[in-house]
Design an enzyme around this catalytic site. Structure first.
Site, PDB file in Angstrom:
ATOM      1  N   HIS A   1      -4.604  -3.410   6.418  1.00 61.95           N
ATOM      2  CA  HIS A   1      -4.392  -3.663   4.993  1.00 61.95           C
ATOM      3  C   HIS A   1      -5.722  -4.095   4.373  1.00 61.95           C
ATOM      4  O   HIS A   1      -5.967  -5.258   4.109  1.00 61.95           O
ATOM      5  CB  HIS A   1      -3.321  -4.748   4.774  1.00 61.95           C
ATOM      6  CG  HIS A   1      -3.279  -5.237   3.353  1.00 61.95           C
ATOM      7  ND1 HIS A   1      -2.905  -4.439   2.302  1.00 61.95           N
ATOM      8  CD2 HIS A   1      -3.601  -6.429   2.806  1.00 61.95           C
ATOM      9  CE1 HIS A   1      -2.996  -5.121   1.184  1.00 61.95           C
ATOM     10  NE2 HIS A   1      -3.425  -6.333   1.453  1.00 61.95           N
TER      11      HIS A   1
ATOM     12  N   ASP B   1       0.845  -1.201   0.000  1.00 57.95           N
ATOM     13  CA  ASP B   1       0.000   0.000   0.000  1.00 57.95           C
ATOM     14  C   ASP B   1       0.883   1.255   0.000  1.00 57.95           C
ATOM     15  O   ASP B   1       0.607   2.243  -0.677  1.00 57.95           O
ATOM     16  CB  ASP B   1      -0.905   0.006   1.236  1.00 57.95           C
ATOM     17  CG  ASP B   1      -1.672  -1.293   1.394  1.00 57.95           C
ATOM     18  OD1 ASP B   1      -2.774  -1.395   0.849  1.00 57.95           O
ATOM     19  OD2 ASP B   1      -1.150  -2.221   2.051  1.00 57.95           O
TER      20      ASP B   1
HETATM   21  P1  NAX Z   1      -1.591 -18.298  -4.129  1.00 59.05           P
HETATM   22  O1  NAX Z   1      -2.926 -18.902  -3.913  1.00 59.05           O
HETATM   23  O2  NAX Z   1      -0.999 -18.259  -5.481  1.00 59.05           O
HETATM   24  O3  NAX Z   1      -0.520 -19.027  -3.199  1.00 59.05           O
HETATM   25  C1  NAX Z   1      -0.778 -19.308  -1.863  1.00 59.05           C
HETATM   26  C2  NAX Z   1      -0.009 -20.564  -1.526  1.00 59.05           C
HETATM   27  O4  NAX Z   1      -0.144 -20.808  -0.122  1.00 59.05           O
HETATM   28  C3  NAX Z   1      -0.529 -21.819  -2.232  1.00 59.05           C
HETATM   29  O5  NAX Z   1       0.540 -22.426  -2.952  1.00 59.05           O
HETATM   30  C4  NAX Z   1      -1.040 -22.682  -1.105  1.00 59.05           C
HETATM   31  O6  NAX Z   1      -0.811 -24.065  -1.334  1.00 59.05           O
HETATM   32  C5  NAX Z   1      -0.186 -22.183   0.063  1.00 59.05           C
HETATM   33  N1  NAX Z   1      -0.747 -22.491   1.391  1.00 59.05           N
HETATM   34  C6  NAX Z   1      -2.048 -22.559   1.774  1.00 59.05           C
HETATM   35  N2  NAX Z   1      -2.134 -22.936   3.049  1.00 59.05           N
HETATM   36  C7  NAX Z   1      -0.871 -23.104   3.499  1.00 59.05           C
HETATM   37  C8  NAX Z   1      -0.326 -23.515   4.737  1.00 59.05           C
HETATM   38  N3  NAX Z   1      -1.100 -23.828   5.765  1.00 59.05           N
HETATM   39  N4  NAX Z   1       1.030 -23.569   4.840  1.00 59.05           N
HETATM   40  C9  NAX Z   1       1.827 -23.287   3.788  1.00 59.05           C
HETATM   41  N5  NAX Z   1       1.342 -22.908   2.597  1.00 59.05           N
HETATM   42  C10 NAX Z   1       0.024 -22.813   2.448  1.00 59.05           C
HETATM   43  O7  NAX Z   1      -1.678 -16.838  -3.497  1.00 59.05           O
HETATM   44  P2  NAX Z   1      -0.702 -15.582  -3.696  1.00 59.05           P
HETATM   45  O8  NAX Z   1      -1.166 -14.790  -4.827  1.00 59.05           O
HETATM   46  O9  NAX Z   1       0.702 -16.051  -3.649  1.00 59.05           O
HETATM   47  O10 NAX Z   1      -1.056 -14.759  -2.369  1.00 59.05           O
HETATM   48  C11 NAX Z   1      -0.735 -15.233  -1.080  1.00 59.05           C
HETATM   49  C12 NAX Z   1      -1.425 -14.398  -0.017  1.00 59.05           C
HETATM   50  O11 NAX Z   1      -0.984 -13.047  -0.065  1.00 59.05           O
HETATM   51  C13 NAX Z   1      -2.943 -14.342  -0.149  1.00 59.05           C
HETATM   52  O12 NAX Z   1      -3.512 -14.497   1.142  1.00 59.05           O
HETATM   53  C14 NAX Z   1      -3.186 -12.945  -0.650  1.00 59.05           C
HETATM   54  O13 NAX Z   1      -4.472 -12.488  -0.310  1.00 59.05           O
HETATM   55  C15 NAX Z   1      -2.103 -12.191   0.054  1.00 59.05           C
HETATM   56  N6  NAX Z   1      -1.746 -10.863  -0.474  1.00 59.05           N
HETATM   57  C16 NAX Z   1      -1.393  -9.909   0.422  1.00 59.05           C
HETATM   58  C17 NAX Z   1      -0.992  -8.649   0.045  1.00 59.05           C
HETATM   59  C18 NAX Z   1      -0.581  -7.639   1.055  1.00 59.05           C
HETATM   60  O14 NAX Z   1      -0.270  -6.529   0.659  1.00 59.05           O
HETATM   61  N7  NAX Z   1      -0.564  -7.915   2.362  1.00 59.05           N
HETATM   62  C19 NAX Z   1      -1.002  -8.260  -1.386  1.00 59.05           C
HETATM   63  C20 NAX Z   1      -0.939  -9.435  -2.314  1.00 59.05           C
HETATM   64  C21 NAX Z   1      -1.751 -10.621  -1.920  1.00 59.05           C
HETATM   65  O15 NAX Z   1      -3.077 -10.423  -2.306  1.00 59.05           O
END
Ligand code: NAX
Length: 324
Positions: free
Chosen positions: A186, A158
């Site tokens: 956020h 952000d």
């Molecule tokens: P993806 O769905 O591509 O990847 C997430 C990965 O986490 C998957 O490979 C899944 O298998 C893994 N996962 C799920 N549960 C798990 C666990 N218990 N232990 C280890 N791994 C686990 O998502 P991606 O685009 O990489 O985003 C990841 C996270 O970042 C999401 O929650 C998303 O909302 C968040 N974000 C946060 C942002 C921020 O500014 N704070 C911005 C970007 C993003 O949206």
């Protein structure tokens, strides 16, 4: 050679991971002279995909990459890590409301908090996975032997968006903008404060008008994530990875700039103690502190308190779910 710094990344086979790992491995987190060992956590069904990513890491032949360990057991992966980037979380699915999401993700962060508490008591823990602030709160509260200061959530994306949009509006470079900070959660209630932002020494609010701030700037920063999904067909990944590195690098190595970090509130500026909210911070010697003595007018105060109220409501929900 020096002992490698151990950095854990969860959700390592995901979109953000695919950008994040290569940049950490190439030295963009700790510098070209610091060897780094990656400790990658995924859920069992994603380990195969993660093996493919590790093959690509090998194929980069990064001189700074001292080793890679992958697995699905948090206690094994987090053992003695210096930093943990908690990126992995469950995305919101069709028909899920916010409470369902908090419950599903909450369970991930109770377990990971407890594991860190057991095997990585000195780690700096940064939560990127959403809802990031509340997930960080859950991890913090499930790690009773660790200091609350060890838990942060990511609002640097952000921050970077806010900085870049202001620079564009004013036709200046991002380097000319100082002291900009995001306050609050956020989510779309986050507040970028331009009153304390300096552009070449001048208050940003002298250079833009209040109507633009209220009607264009804040809503555009707040909805940028959605705009990216609409354009790209997928949520921000490279920029989220970049922000995750910016935050952890500044936390580990220090910075002369004011940066936005979501940290446990000590009650500064009336933000309720204990919630993990974004503040302007400085970092020195591996320790962050909230910038004190800033003047906040009614407009800023109102926005900050509204965002803090969202965080309190999320905290109450996870409390009711027994996650903290
Ligand atoms: P993806 O769905 O591509 O990847 C997430 C990965 O986490 C998957 O490979 C899944 O298998 C893994 N996962 C799920 N549960 C798990 C666990 N218990 N232990 C280890 N791994 C686990 O998502 P991606 O685009 O990489 O985003 C990841 C996270 O970042 C999401 O929650 C998303 O909302 C968040 N974000 C946060 C942002 C921020 O500014 N704070 C911005 C970007 C993003 O949206």
């Amino acid at each position: 050679s020096a002992t490698p710094v151990k950095v854990a990344v969860t959700g390592a086979a995901g979109q953000i991971g695919y950008s994040l790992l290569f940049r950490i491995a190439s030295g963009e987190l700790l510098g070209k002279d610091t060897p780094v060992e990656l400790r990658l956590l995924e859920i069992t069904p994603a380990l195969k995909a993660l093996e493919g990513v590790v093959m690509e890491l090998d194929d980069c032949a990064f001189p700074t990459l001292a080793g890679v360990v992958i697995g699905d057991d948090p206690e094994e992966i987090f053992a003695d890590v210096d930093g943990a980037m908690l990126v992995g979380a469950m995305p919101r699915k069709e028909g899920m409301d916010r409470a369902d999401l908090l419950a599903a993700n909450g369970k991930i962060f109770t377990g990971q908090g407890a594991a860190l508490n057991k095997v990585a008591p000195k780690a700096k823990v940064l939560v990127t996975g959403n809802p990031a602030n509340t997930n960080a709160l859950i991890a913090m509260r499930n790690a009773p032997d660790m200091a609350p200061e060890q838990f942060n959530a990511l609002t640097r994306l952000d921050h970077n968006r806010a900085k870049s949009m202001l620079a564009k509006k004013l036709g200046v470079s991002v380097a000319e903008i100082k002291d900009l900070a995001i306050w609050g959660n956020h989510d779309d209630s986050m507040y970028p404060d331009l009153f304390n932002t300096k552009v070449n020494g001048k208050a940003a609010t002298e250079l833009v008008d209040q109507t633009w701030i209220t009607e264009e700037y804040i809503p555009t920063v707040a909805t940028r994530g959605g705009a990216i999904i609409k354009a790209r067909g997928a949520s921000s990944a490279a920029s989220a990875a970049n922000a995750t590195i910016d935050h952890m690098r500044d936390w580990m190595l220090g910075t002369d700039e004011v940066v936005s970090m979501s940290v446990p509130s000590d009650g500064s500026y009336g933000v309720p103690e204990g919630i993990i909210s974004s503040f302007p911070c400085r970092v020195r010697g591996g320790k962050w502190e909230i910038v004190q003595g800033l003047e906040l007018g009614d407009f800023s105060r109102e926005r900050i308190m509204a965002s803090a109220a969202r965080l309190e409501s999320e905290r109450d929900q996870v409390q009711q779910l027994g996650l903290i």
